[in-house]
Motif scaffolding. Structure first.
Motif, PDB file in Angstrom:
ATOM      1  N   ALA A 113      41.907  26.721 -30.156  1.00 43.95           N
ATOM      2  CA  ALA A 113      42.818  27.656 -29.463  1.00 43.95           C
ATOM      3  C   ALA A 113      42.156  28.979 -29.124  1.00 43.95           C
ATOM      4  CB  ALA A 113      44.079  27.874 -30.290  1.00 43.95           C
ATOM      5  N   SER A 114      40.898  28.921 -28.677  1.00 43.64           N
ATOM      6  CA  SER A 114      40.163  30.103 -28.223  1.00 43.64           C
ATOM      7  C   SER A 114      39.808  29.905 -26.760  1.00 43.64           C
ATOM      8  CB  SER A 114      38.890  30.295 -29.055  1.00 43.64           C
ATOM      9  OG  SER A 114      38.092  31.322 -28.511  1.00 43.64           O
ATOM     10  N   TYR A 115      40.124  30.901 -25.909  1.00 45.41           N
ATOM     11  CA  TYR A 115      39.994  30.722 -24.458  1.00 45.41           C
ATOM     12  C   TYR A 115      39.358  31.932 -23.795  1.00 45.41           C
ATOM     13  CZ  TYR A 115      43.248  26.955 -25.495  1.00 45.41           C
ATOM     14  OH  TYR A 115      43.831  25.837 -26.016  1.00 45.41           O
ATOM     15  N   GLY A 116      38.783  31.684 -22.615  1.00 48.41           N
ATOM     16  CA  GLY A 116      38.224  32.753 -21.805  1.00 48.41           C
ATOM     17  C   GLY A 116      39.230  33.233 -20.770  1.00 48.41           C
ATOM     18  N   ALA A 117      38.844  34.272 -20.030  1.00 45.16           N
ATOM     19  CA  ALA A 117      39.751  34.876 -19.042  1.00 45.16           C
ATOM     20  C   ALA A 117      40.155  33.890 -17.960  1.00 45.16           C
ATOM     21  CB  ALA A 117      39.084  36.107 -18.418  1.00 45.16           C
TER      22      ALA A 117
ATOM     23  N   SER B 121      34.988  38.553 -25.662  1.00 45.78           N
ATOM     24  CA  SER B 121      35.448  38.025 -24.370  1.00 45.78           C
ATOM     25  C   SER B 121      36.406  36.856 -24.540  1.00 45.78           C
ATOM     26  CB  SER B 121      34.245  37.577 -23.537  1.00 45.78           C
ATOM     27  OG  SER B 121      33.520  36.555 -24.215  1.00 45.78           O
ATOM     28  N   SER B 122      36.830  36.567 -25.773  1.00 47.78           N
ATOM     29  CA  SER B 122      37.688  35.423 -26.046  1.00 47.78           C
ATOM     30  C   SER B 122      39.104  35.862 -26.362  1.00 47.78           C
ATOM     31  CB  SER B 122      37.140  34.604 -27.226  1.00 47.78           C
ATOM     32  OG  SER B 122      35.872  34.071 -26.915  1.00 47.78           O
ATOM     33  N   TYR B 123      40.059  34.993 -25.966  1.00 45.15           N
ATOM     34  CA  TYR B 123      41.469  35.199 -26.271  1.00 45.15           C
ATOM     35  C   TYR B 123      41.887  34.144 -27.296  1.00 45.15           C
ATOM     36  CZ  TYR B 123      41.843  38.208 -22.132  1.00 45.15           C
ATOM     37  OH  TYR B 123      41.693  39.207 -21.214  1.00 45.15           O
ATOM     38  N   PHE B 124      42.384  34.597 -28.449  1.00 48.21           N
ATOM     39  CA  PHE B 124      42.810  33.684 -29.508  1.00 48.21           C
ATOM     40  C   PHE B 124      44.331  33.596 -29.498  1.00 48.21           C
ATOM     41  CE2 PHE B 124      38.612  35.033 -30.751  1.00 48.21           C
ATOM     42  CZ  PHE B 124      38.044  33.885 -31.277  1.00 48.21           C
TER      43      PHE B 124
END
Length: 514
Positions: free
Chosen positions: A159-163, A183-186
């Motif tokens: 569940a870790s994503y980029g822009a 730079s990651s969205y958790f």
């Protein structure tokens, strides 16, 4: 001393490899994707140190037990993002979920399946949509995401994503459901915990998973179009078996159930189409679109309604062509191409750099650059259109087709989007659909030379000389005033003069006869 295995496969070996992939994963690789398939096969031979004969022998004997999972990771497409196809999530929040909640008040349970969930953005988006409706406290809510690709499942669980994955995610959702680190969205634990992930191969029976009346809602988007028709029919039959009467099914914009199943009724709302298990109560004949910016769907009753229920979204849009043509001039200003003079400097610079890469056939670099632009630009149709063309040039036809379908649906007056979708269909061998799209593009913009040129070339190849002559002559005249931007996007690397030469050469060949 043993001889070194011959690792370079023959054409026959590639055909056999494609057949093995189809048998084990249900996937098809037509046309230009054969080169990619060859690359993957050569890579597997090198890794295993086998020639083609030994590879197939061990595969059939079960001596390569993990090979199917490895191939799934290498060959399946993982392109997705949160809230992909916004209009479908509008329909989910405002129409489908409220009806399911009302229908399930007695059991206070809701069971949702995401087939082909890739890296998890889709089922997590569904979980967020549920939270927007209050989260259903006290209910037994199950959301299951399945995919054949083990790497995708691993990423989904992380569940870790980029822009790029959040390009359709609003600022409120970002702030509420994500924590940024570097730079990651958790993703927030409260959303992660709502979703279970499992590996699932649609070619395998898995009777326990597909047990009767298990799910109330299924998302199976951009999966069926990659499958062998027999496997796709089998998958839809299993979905039907595993859903309750009245359950909903969402497919991708470029997909439909025609020739696959008659067990679901077509429904429409919020500018999108979806299906319902065995209940015609919401069939397309009772759903009318009143917004001027939406396409009006043909309606009727009896036999007409039954025919409408068998139509995919594309055919329904075609039924509104005359209305779209009438509105064409007025709506064309809404087609989405921003006025260059008002573009931010950074956006214009990014597009210019991507176009420079494109003109030098550096498609991967151009796509990477577009992936790094300001997220607020991701909805810009000019950026979307450039990305579609880049994907098509890379041979990623199904991804390009999905992106073009997404661009067309809310903008049925946009000639360039129809033309781009026509290019995808033509390159994948679906000439009938390509011709329909090119005709729509030419009708919407009578000054657009490129669709007429393609119609002329296709007519000549099909032996329709008079049609080919007429279209090529029109294209030749229109090329004199065609926009530079459209020539650069759709000219296949040819400039205006070269396209003139192509038309003239084809016309000479037509006059010369067979």
């Amino acid at each position: 001393m043993s001889a070194t295995p011959m690792l370079t496969p023959s054409g026959h070996d590639i055909v056999q490899f494609a057949s093995a992939v189809k048998d084990r994963l249900g996937l098809l690789f037509p046309g230009r994707q054969q080169d990619w398939l060859r690359d993957i096969f050569e890579q597997r031979l090198r890794v295993k140190g086998l020639d083609a004969v030994a590879y197939f022998s061990q595969l059939d004997a079960g001596a390569l037990p993990e090979e199917t999972r490895v191939l799934a990771g290498a060959l399946t497409v993982g392109e997705t993002f949160f809230f992909r196809h916004k209009e479908q999530f509008d329909a989910l929040r405002n129409h489908v979920l409220p009806r399911l909640i009302a229908a399930n008040q007695a059991t206070r349970s809701l069971r949702i399946l995401s087939v082909g969930c890739a890296s998890g953005e889709e089922p997590y988006s569904i979980a967020m949509a549920l939270e927007a409706l209050g989260g259903l406290p006290g209910w037994d809510v199950t959301i299951v995401g399945v995919d054949v690709n083990p790497k995708a499942i691993e990423k989904a669980r992380a569940a870790s994503y980029g822009a790029w994955s959040l390009r359709e995610t609003g600022a409120d959702e970002r702030q509420r459901w994500f924590r940024m680190s570097g730079s990651s969205y958790f993703l927030a634990p409260s959303i992660r915990e709502r979703v279970q992930f499992h590996e699932l191969n649609l070619t395998q029976p898995a009777p326990e998973f597909w047990r009767s009346q298990r799910f109330d809602l299924v998302f199976c988007r951009n999966v069926l179009m990659y499958l062998d028709p027999a496997v796709a029919r089998q998958a839809v039959a299993r979905i039907h078996q595993a859903t309750v009467p009245g359950a909903y099914l969402f497919l991708g914009h470029a997909e439909h159930l025609r020739d696959l199943s008659r067990d679901f009724q077509l429904c429409q709302s919020h500018s999108c189409f979806y299906y319902r298990h065995g209940d015609a109560g919401e069939a397309i004949d009772v759903a009318r679109v009143r917004d001027v910016d939406r396409v009006e769907v043909p309606t009727g009753s009896g036999a007409a309604a039954e025919a409408a229920a068998d139509m995919d979204w594309f055919e329904a849009i075609c039924g509104a062509t005359q209305r779209v043509r009438t509105l064409g001039q007025r709506l064309r200003t809404k087609a989405g191409f921003s006025n260059t003079a008002s573009d931010p400097t950074e956006r214009g610079s990014a597009i210019a750099k991507a176009m420079a890469y494109f003109r030098h056939d550096q498609f991967e670099q151009a796509l990477r650059l577009l992936g790094d632009v300001d997220p607020s630009w991701y909805r810009d149709p000019e950026i979307q259109l450039l990305r579609i063309v880049l994907l098509a040039h890379q041979g990623e036809l199904k991804q390009a087709e999905c992106a073009a379908s997404t661009l067309v649906l809310p903008r049925p007056w946009m000639a360039e989007a129809h033309h781009a979708l026509g290019l995808c269909f033509e390159n994948s061998g679906d000439h009938a659909s390509a011709q329909t799209r090119y005709k729509m593009a030419a009708q919407l913009d009578p000054l657009f030379a490129m669709p007429r040129m393609h119609l002329g070339l296709m007519a000549r190849r099909q032996g329709r000389g008079l049609d080919g002559k007429r279209e090529l002559e029109d294209a030749l005249l229109l090329l004199d005033t065609e926009q530079v931007r459209r020539i650069q996007l759709f000219g296949g690397g040819f400039d205006r003069r070269a396209l003139h030469d192509v038309c003239r050469a084809e016309l000479r060949a037509l006059r010369a006869g067979p």
